[in-house]
Design a protein around this motif. Structure first.
Motif, mmCIF file in Angstrom:
data_model
loop_
_atom_site.group_PDB
_atom_site.id
_atom_site.type_symbol
_atom_site.label_atom_id
_atom_site.label_comp_id
_atom_site.label_asym_id
_atom_site.label_seq_id
_atom_site.Cartn_x
_atom_site.Cartn_y
_atom_site.Cartn_z
ATOM 1 N N ASP A 49 0.860 -1.180 0.000
ATOM 2 C CA ASP A 49 0.000 0.000 0.000
ATOM 3 C C ASP A 49 0.901 1.237 0.000
ATOM 4 O O ASP A 49 1.587 1.531 0.982
ATOM 5 C CB ASP A 49 -0.900 -0.003 1.230
ATOM 6 N N ARG A 50 0.888 1.975 -1.102
ATOM 7 C CA ARG A 50 1.758 3.141 -1.251
ATOM 8 C C ARG A 50 1.025 4.463 -1.049
ATOM 9 O O ARG A 50 1.630 5.535 -1.136
ATOM 10 C CB ARG A 50 2.406 3.124 -2.645
ATOM 11 N N SER A 51 -0.264 4.407 -0.784
ATOM 12 C CA SER A 51 -1.082 5.622 -0.800
ATOM 13 C C SER A 51 -0.699 6.629 0.274
ATOM 14 O O SER A 51 -0.888 7.830 0.089
ATOM 15 C CB SER A 51 -2.559 5.253 -0.664
ATOM 16 N N ALA A 52 -0.191 6.151 1.402
ATOM 17 C CA ALA A 52 0.109 7.052 2.522
ATOM 18 C C ALA A 52 1.597 7.341 2.669
ATOM 19 O O ALA A 52 2.008 8.019 3.612
ATOM 20 C CB ALA A 52 -0.431 6.465 3.818
ATOM 21 N N ILE A 53 2.419 6.873 1.746
ATOM 22 C CA ILE A 53 3.875 7.020 1.874
ATOM 23 C C ILE A 53 4.319 8.285 1.147
ATOM 24 O O ILE A 53 4.007 8.484 -0.030
ATOM 25 C CB ILE A 53 4.596 5.789 1.309
ATOM 26 N N GLY A 54 5.032 9.135 1.872
ATOM 27 C CA GLY A 54 5.477 10.394 1.299
ATOM 28 C C GLY A 54 6.984 10.547 1.281
ATOM 29 O O GLY A 54 7.735 9.649 1.670
ATOM 30 N N PHE A 55 7.409 11.713 0.827
ATOM 31 C CA PHE A 55 8.841 12.014 0.696
ATOM 32 C C PHE A 55 9.567 11.830 2.021
ATOM 33 O O PHE A 55 10.636 11.216 2.083
ATOM 34 C CB PHE A 55 9.006 13.453 0.186
ATOM 35 N N ASP A 56 8.984 12.359 3.104
ATOM 36 C CA ASP A 56 9.651 12.260 4.405
ATOM 37 C C ASP A 56 9.819 10.816 4.862
ATOM 38 O O ASP A 56 10.765 10.510 5.595
ATOM 39 C CB ASP A 56 8.881 13.046 5.460
ATOM 40 N N ASP A 57 8.908 9.937 4.450
ATOM 41 C CA ASP A 57 9.036 8.525 4.832
ATOM 42 C C ASP A 57 10.295 7.917 4.225
ATOM 43 O O ASP A 57 10.982 7.109 4.859
ATOM 44 C CB ASP A 57 7.806 7.734 4.388
ATOM 45 N N HIS A 58 10.610 8.308 3.000
ATOM 46 C CA HIS A 58 11.832 7.812 2.369
ATOM 47 C C HIS A 58 13.073 8.414 3.033
ATOM 48 O O HIS A 58 14.071 7.720 3.261
ATOM 49 C CB HIS A 58 11.805 8.107 0.875
ATOM 50 N N VAL A 59 12.995 9.702 3.350
ATOM 51 C CA VAL A 59 14.128 10.320 4.040
ATOM 52 C C VAL A 59 14.318 9.691 5.417
ATOM 53 O O VAL A 59 15.447 9.419 5.842
ATOM 54 C CB VAL A 59 13.925 11.841 4.155
ATOM 55 N N ASP A 60 13.203 9.432 6.113
ATOM 56 C CA ASP A 60 13.276 8.783 7.431
ATOM 57 C C ASP A 60 13.988 7.436 7.337
ATOM 58 O O ASP A 60 14.808 7.089 8.203
ATOM 59 C CB ASP A 60 11.876 8.564 7.997
ATOM 60 N N ALA A 61 13.657 6.652 6.300
ATOM 61 C CA ALA A 61 14.251 5.319 6.146
ATOM 62 C C ALA A 61 15.758 5.417 5.929
ATOM 63 O O ALA A 61 16.536 4.625 6.484
ATOM 64 C CB ALA A 61 13.585 4.584 4.988
ATOM 65 N N ILE A 62 16.168 6.379 5.133
ATOM 66 C CA ILE A 62 17.601 6.568 4.903
ATOM 67 C C ILE A 62 18.283 7.026 6.187
ATOM 68 O O ILE A 62 19.355 6.521 6.557
ATOM 69 C CB ILE A 62 17.836 7.580 3.766
ATOM 70 N N GLN A 63 17.661 7.963 6.886
ATOM 71 C CA GLN A 63 18.239 8.447 8.140
ATOM 72 C C GLN A 63 18.386 7.318 9.157
ATOM 73 O O GLN A 63 19.415 7.229 9.855
ATOM 74 C CB GLN A 63 17.379 9.577 8.716
ATOM 75 N N ARG A 64 17.384 6.456 9.256
ATOM 76 C CA ARG A 64 17.484 5.327 10.200
ATOM 77 C C ARG A 64 18.668 4.433 9.859
ATOM 78 O O ARG A 64 19.400 3.977 10.752
ATOM 79 C CB ARG A 64 16.186 4.523 10.188
ATOM 80 N N ALA A 65 18.858 4.158 8.583
ATOM 81 C CA ALA A 65 19.983 3.306 8.172
ATOM 82 C C ALA A 65 21.313 3.971 8.503
ATOM 83 O O ALA A 65 22.259 3.313 8.963
ATOM 84 C CB ALA A 65 19.887 2.997 6.682
ATOM 85 N N VAL A 66 21.391 5.271 8.282
ATOM 86 C CA VAL A 66 22.617 6.012 8.579
ATOM 87 C C VAL A 66 22.907 5.979 10.076
ATOM 88 O O VAL A 66 24.037 5.708 10.508
ATOM 89 C CB VAL A 66 22.486 7.468 8.074
ATOM 90 N N GLU A 67 21.887 6.222 10.887
ATOM 91 C CA GLU A 67 22.084 6.301 12.331
ATOM 92 C C GLU A 67 22.308 4.932 12.965
ATOM 93 O O GLU A 67 22.863 4.847 14.067
ATOM 94 C CB GLU A 67 20.900 7.005 12.971
ATOM 95 N N ALA A 68 21.881 3.871 12.275
ATOM 96 C CA ALA A 68 22.078 2.517 12.811
ATOM 97 C C ALA A 68 23.521 2.058 12.690
ATOM 98 O O ALA A 68 23.937 1.119 13.375
ATOM 99 C CB ALA A 68 21.157 1.527 12.103
ATOM 100 N N ALA A 69 24.284 2.701 11.816
ATOM 101 C CA ALA A 69 25.691 2.321 11.652
ATOM 102 C C ALA A 69 26.497 2.784 12.852
ATOM 103 O O ALA A 69 26.154 3.757 13.529
ATOM 104 C CB ALA A 69 26.244 2.930 10.367
ATOM 105 N N GLY A 70 27.577 2.094 13.112
ATOM 106 C CA GLY A 70 28.371 2.399 14.296
ATOM 107 C C GLY A 70 29.250 3.621 14.174
ATOM 108 O O GLY A 70 29.779 4.109 15.170
ATOM 109 N N SER A 71 29.414 4.127 12.958
ATOM 110 C CA SER A 71 30.255 5.299 12.722
ATOM 111 C C SER A 71 29.759 5.999 11.461
ATOM 112 O O SER A 71 28.916 5.452 10.741
ATOM 113 C CB SER A 71 31.725 4.864 12.563
ATOM 114 N N PRO A 72 30.241 7.209 11.183
ATOM 115 C CA PRO A 72 29.777 7.926 9.994
ATOM 116 C C PRO A 72 29.945 7.104 8.717
ATOM 117 O O PRO A 72 30.953 6.422 8.534
ATOM 118 C CB PRO A 72 30.659 9.176 9.985
ATOM 119 N N VAL A 73 28.937 7.196 7.858
ATOM 120 C CA VAL A 73 28.820 6.293 6.723
ATOM 121 C C VAL A 73 29.176 6.969 5.403
ATOM 122 O O VAL A 73 29.246 8.196 5.298
ATOM 123 C CB VAL A 73 27.381 5.740 6.614
#
Length: 240
Positions: A49-73
């Motif tokens: 279901d893509r109807s409620a997914i926006g630009f910020d949701d994609h940015v959030d996903a990238i930010q989570r991946a970046v912050e999950a790493a143990g050091s700057p990526v």
């Protein structure tokens, strides 16, 4: 050596999931790199279901991946992920050791403010007509056709405020494949209204690399692309 390299986050462009990076990720891991490829929200399957997914949701996903790493990526973004990747670098520049733009550039949203559909499907005839497919095999094209997933429409039409100028000091490598580095820079200079190139003049630490091939170099030149990304990660991990 890779033992001191920065972690690598791979973000695919439109219609693709983490699977699009499989060849490159395998080569990087074989060289000892810490690699995470992500699938952005709504791109998990054709049935999502893509109807409620926006630009910020994609940015959030990238930010989570970046912050999950143990050091700057090293954040590697392909194609339309140049918009969301650049926005993520605005949020957490201190968590990004380097950016790599793969046949894309730092885009300033919205990408297409007039796009009003729920989703943007992949239309193969348009891909063949409009995009560079040099070096992409018939097998890879078929996988793309079979596995490609529509993109949430709100990702195209929504905007975001970029307020943290520190994003422009992040060392950024721009890999030009379907167009040359000279063309990218000329278009950005002559067409400031082209949103997908709008962040180029803002970058203060940019390196350009020409890698003539398709718009999908992760398929058409995975060895060369992995080598470039690996070199950036090694330099970032060693503080260069």
């Amino acid at each position: 050596m890779a033992a001191t390299s920065a972690p690598i986050i791979l973000v695919p462009g439109f219609w693709l999931g983490a699977w699009a990076w499989d060849d490159v990720a395998e080569k990087l891991r074989a060289s000892g790199h810490d690699v995470t490829a992500i699938t952005l929200p709504g791109l998990e399957s054709k049935d999502a279901d893509r109807s409620a997914i926006g630009f910020d949701d994609h940015v959030d996903a990238i930010q989570r991946a970046v912050e999950a790493a143990g050091s700057p990526v090293v954040l590697v973004v392909h194609s339309a992920a140049g918009y969301t990747g650049y926005a993520a670098s605005d949020r957490v520049p201190e968590r990004i050791a380097a950016m790599v733009y793969v046949d894309t550039a730092p885009g300033v949203p919205p990408q297409d403010p007039n796009f009003d559909d729920v989703e943007k499907p992949m239309v193969w005839s348009e891909i063949e007509e409009e995009e560079n497919l040099d070096g992409v095999s018939d097998e890879q094209k078929e996988a793309f056709r079979q596995r490609g997933v529509p993109v949430p429409g709100r990702v195209l039409r929504e905007s975001a405020q970029l307020t943290n100028d520190a994003r422009n000091d992040i060392p950024s490598t721009l890999i030009a494949t379907a167009f040359t580095a000279e063309q990218y820079q000329t278009y950005a200079r002559e067409h400031p209204e082209w949103s997908f190139l709008a962040g180029i003049p803002e970058l203060r630490n940019a390196t350009w690399i020409d890698l003539p091939t398709s718009h999908w170099p992760m398929w058409s030149k995975p060895d060369e692309l992995a080598r470039i990304i690996g070199d950036v990660a090694n330099d970032a991990g060693n503080g260069r």
